[in-house]
Each structure stands twice: as C-alpha cells, then as structure tokens.
Design an enzyme around this catalytic site. Structure first.
Site, PDB file in Angstrom:
ATOM      1  N   LYS A 155      11.009  -3.101   7.432  1.00  0.00           N
ATOM      2  CA  LYS A 155      12.526  -3.715   7.833  1.00  0.00           C
ATOM      3  C   LYS A 155      13.515  -3.865   6.461  1.00  0.00           C
ATOM      4  CE  LYS A 155      10.520  -6.368  11.648  1.00  0.00           C
ATOM      5  NZ  LYS A 155       9.928  -7.728  11.540  1.00  0.00           N
ATOM      6  N   GLY A 156      12.635  -3.967   5.454  1.00  0.00           N
ATOM      7  CA  GLY A 156      13.337  -4.634   4.163  1.00  0.00           C
ATOM      8  C   GLY A 156      14.549  -3.742   3.773  1.00  0.00           C
ATOM      9  N   GLU A 181      14.064   2.693  -0.207  1.00  0.00           N
ATOM     10  CA  GLU A 181      13.276   1.381  -0.211  1.00  0.00           C
ATOM     11  C   GLU A 181      13.912   0.117  -0.583  1.00  0.00           C
ATOM     12  OE1 GLU A 181      10.979  -0.107   0.703  1.00  0.00           O
ATOM     13  OE2 GLU A 181       8.775   0.843   0.610  1.00  0.00           O
ATOM     14  N   ASP A 182      13.577  -0.963  -0.477  1.00  0.00           N
ATOM     15  CA  ASP A 182      13.968  -2.170  -0.876  1.00  0.00           C
ATOM     16  C   ASP A 182      13.505  -2.548  -2.401  1.00  0.00           C
ATOM     17  OD1 ASP A 182      11.351  -2.442   0.091  1.00  0.00           O
ATOM     18  OD2 ASP A 182      11.884  -4.483   1.470  1.00  0.00           O
ATOM     19  N   ASP A 235       6.899  -2.234  -5.688  1.00  0.00           N
ATOM     20  CA  ASP A 235       6.029  -3.314  -6.359  1.00  0.00           C
ATOM     21  C   ASP A 235       4.733  -2.569  -6.975  1.00  0.00           C
ATOM     22  OD1 ASP A 235       5.235  -5.812  -6.906  1.00  0.00           O
ATOM     23  OD2 ASP A 235       4.105  -6.273  -4.943  1.00  0.00           O
ATOM     24  N   LYS A 247       9.746  -3.218  -9.752  1.00  0.00           N
ATOM     25  CA  LYS A 247       8.897  -4.149 -10.488  1.00  0.00           C
ATOM     26  C   LYS A 247       7.924  -3.524 -11.340  1.00  0.00           C
ATOM     27  CE  LYS A 247       8.470  -8.125  -7.286  1.00  0.00           C
ATOM     28  NZ  LYS A 247       7.504  -8.654  -6.571  1.00  0.00           N
ATOM     29  N   PHE A 276       8.551 -13.056  -7.135  1.00  0.00           N
ATOM     30  CA  PHE A 276       8.847 -12.700  -5.643  1.00  0.00           C
ATOM     31  C   PHE A 276      10.072 -12.910  -5.533  1.00  0.00           C
ATOM     32  CE2 PHE A 276       8.266 -13.042  -1.246  1.00  0.00           C
ATOM     33  CZ  PHE A 276       7.347 -11.809  -0.832  1.00  0.00           C
ATOM     34  N   ASP A 298      12.091 -10.342   2.352  1.00  0.00           N
ATOM     35  CA  ASP A 298      11.631 -11.418   3.142  1.00  0.00           C
ATOM     36  C   ASP A 298      10.662 -12.020   2.561  1.00  0.00           C
ATOM     37  OD1 ASP A 298       9.791  -9.361   3.846  1.00  0.00           O
ATOM     38  OD2 ASP A 298       8.961 -11.015   5.335  1.00  0.00           O
ATOM     39  N   ARG A 316      16.013 -12.662   4.855  1.00  0.00           N
ATOM     40  CA  ARG A 316      16.596 -11.275   4.640  1.00  0.00           C
ATOM     41  C   ARG A 316      18.053 -11.288   4.903  1.00  0.00           C
ATOM     42  NH1 ARG A 316      12.288  -7.546   5.702  1.00  0.00           N
ATOM     43  NH2 ARG A 316      10.624  -8.252   7.049  1.00  0.00           N
TER      44      ARG A 316
HETATM   45  P1  IMP Z   1       4.070  -1.856  -2.754  1.00  0.00           P
HETATM   46  O1  IMP Z   1       3.190  -0.801  -1.914  1.00  0.00           O
HETATM   47  O2  IMP Z   1       3.192  -2.826  -3.568  1.00  0.00           O
HETATM   48  O3  IMP Z   1       5.047  -0.945  -3.848  1.00  0.00           O
HETATM   49  O4  IMP Z   1       4.796  -2.657  -1.855  1.00  0.00           O
HETATM   50  C1  IMP Z   1       6.193  -2.613  -1.344  1.00  0.00           C
HETATM   51  C2  IMP Z   1       6.327  -3.659  -0.324  1.00  0.00           C
HETATM   52  O5  IMP Z   1       5.995  -4.845  -0.803  1.00  0.00           O
HETATM   53  C3  IMP Z   1       8.005  -3.764  -0.130  1.00  0.00           C
HETATM   54  O6  IMP Z   1       8.603  -2.755   0.552  1.00  0.00           O
HETATM   55  C4  IMP Z   1       8.149  -5.175   0.307  1.00  0.00           C
HETATM   56  O7  IMP Z   1       7.962  -5.164   1.756  1.00  0.00           O
HETATM   57  C5  IMP Z   1       6.748  -5.744  -0.275  1.00  0.00           C
HETATM   58  N1  IMP Z   1       7.302  -6.598  -1.562  1.00  0.00           N
HETATM   59  C6  IMP Z   1       6.820  -6.457  -2.837  1.00  0.00           C
HETATM   60  N2  IMP Z   1       7.422  -7.281  -3.805  1.00  0.00           N
HETATM   61  C7  IMP Z   1       8.177  -8.041  -2.780  1.00  0.00           C
HETATM   62  C8  IMP Z   1       9.129  -9.268  -3.115  1.00  0.00           C
HETATM   63  O8  IMP Z   1       9.333  -9.637  -4.421  1.00  0.00           O
HETATM   64  N3  IMP Z   1       9.691  -9.743  -2.223  1.00  0.00           N
HETATM   65  C9  IMP Z   1       9.478  -9.434  -0.991  1.00  0.00           C
HETATM   66  N4  IMP Z   1       8.706  -8.178  -0.586  1.00  0.00           N
HETATM   67  C10 IMP Z   1       8.127  -7.669  -1.670  1.00  0.00           C
HETATM   68 MG    MG Z   2       9.549  -2.326   2.186  1.00  0.00          MG
END
Ligand code: IMP
Ligand code: MG
Length: 173
Positions: free
Chosen positions: A41-42, A97-98, A101, A129, A150, A157, A163
């Site tokens: 949803k982000g 994407e939001d 990570d 990040k 974070f 969220d 959000r």
């Molecule tokens: P990845 O697969 O580790 O790149 O994860 C990405 C997803 O993790 C994002 O789309 C977010 O939903 C969640 N996420 C990662 N870091 C954060 C943060 O700092 N705040 C909130 N959600 C996060």
């Molecule tokens: Mg996301």
C-alpha cells in the site's frame, strides 16, 4: 501511548522533489504513455502525487506483495497478495515504490514482471536506503537516498500507522 515522530524530510521538500522527478519522467517518456505499476500500500500516496504532475498520458495498475509483517525487520519472504488487473505486454511500465531497503521485494517483482513482455520497464522510488541492499536493483528515478533508519509517512507505515503523515519522519522509541 503515542509515538514521537521527528521530521526527516518536510512536506515542502518532498513536494519539490516529486515535481522535479515528474518533469524528468515526462521528458523521458515523451510521446509515450506511462503505465504506472504501484506496489500497495506504501507507494499509493507517492504514486498519486507523481501521476498528477506527469504531463504525458498516465495509466495505473496496482499490485500487492508482502515481504514484511508488522515488524521493522525483513522476513525474507516475498509473495503476491494481489496481482495486476491488466497485462503488461507492449506497455511502457514504470514501477513505483515507496522505499527500497534490502531490494528483495523489487528484484523478485522485476523478474516476474519482465516475463510479461512490457515494451520497457523503469523503476521509480520515493526513498532508497542503499546501505541496506542485499539484492542489486537498477533504480532509474530516486527522490531521496536516506540513512539506515526506519521511516514513516507519505505512505510508509509502522504497523499500518502513520501512512497519512504529509512528511517523512522517524519514530523515536
Ligand atoms: P525490501 O524488500 O527490503 O527492499 O523491502 C521493501 C519494503 O519494506 C518497502 O516497500 C516497505 O514496505 C518496507 N520497508 C522497508 N524499510 C521501511 C521503512 O523504513 N519504513 C517503512 N517500511 C519500510
Ligand atoms: Mg512497499
């Protein structure tokens, strides 16, 4: 108890950057339709702001994948909760994407979406990040690179809360 949230990136800063990235996308996609694939949803808040400022035609579709529970740590598990409504064949796709990570979610998503034969595929993220990357992903448009903290707000969220904050903030424990 209410969490204390400090501002990392203000509403004004996000707004200015979204306009800048939207202008870049409009130029790069000149003569084309941007088919935005939004990851729920982000990315919804960011996707709407971005779409409103893109000057070439925009279509949207949504999908939901999960890699995290109501936790701040990655489970390493990625699954499709809701797939796209429409095929991607022949479309100029922009994945929105939001935050990137570890990169696990996106590297997985890119692989499956590529198999649907879009004409082109680009990636746009509100936040990145880079320190946390485990899987490599080619990002075409990044609004902000942030340190390993974070963050919440602007779609992001913490256990489904925050959000709707109009800025990007850090939850202080
Ligand atoms: P990845 O697969 O580790 O790149 O994860 C990405 C997803 O993790 C994002 O789309 C977010 O939903 C969640 N996420 C990662 N870091 C954060 C943060 O700092 N705040 C909130 N959600 C996060
Ligand atoms: Mg996301």
């Amino acid at each position: 108890m209410r969490d204390k949230i400090s501002v990392m990136i203000s509403e004004e800063e996000v707004d200015a950057k979204v306009r800048e990235i939207a202008a870049k996308i409009s130029k790069d996609f000149a003569g084309k339709t941007v088919h935005m694939v939004c990851v729920l949803k982000g990315s919804v808040f960011f996707a709407c702001e971005l779409a409103k400022r893109i000057t070439v035609p925009v279509t949207l579709d949504f999908m939901s994948v999960s890699s995290y529970g109501d936790d701040t740590k990655s489970s390493g598990v990625v699954k499709i909760i809701k797939d796209l409504d429409e095929p991607l064949e022949g479309k100029d796709v922009l994945i929105v994407e939001d935050i990137i990570d570890s990169g696990r979610t996106l590297s997985y998503l890119i692989e499956i979406l590529k198999q649907r034969h879009p004409a082109s595929m680009h990636l746009c993220t509100l936040l990145d990040k880079p320190e946390r990357r485990v899987r490599h992903v080619d990002v075409d448009y990044t609004c902000f690179e942030i340190p390993d903290e974070f963050v919440v707000g602007y779609g992001l969220d913490y256990a489904q809360k925050y959000r709707n904050l109009p800025f990007i903030g850090v939850v202080e424990n």
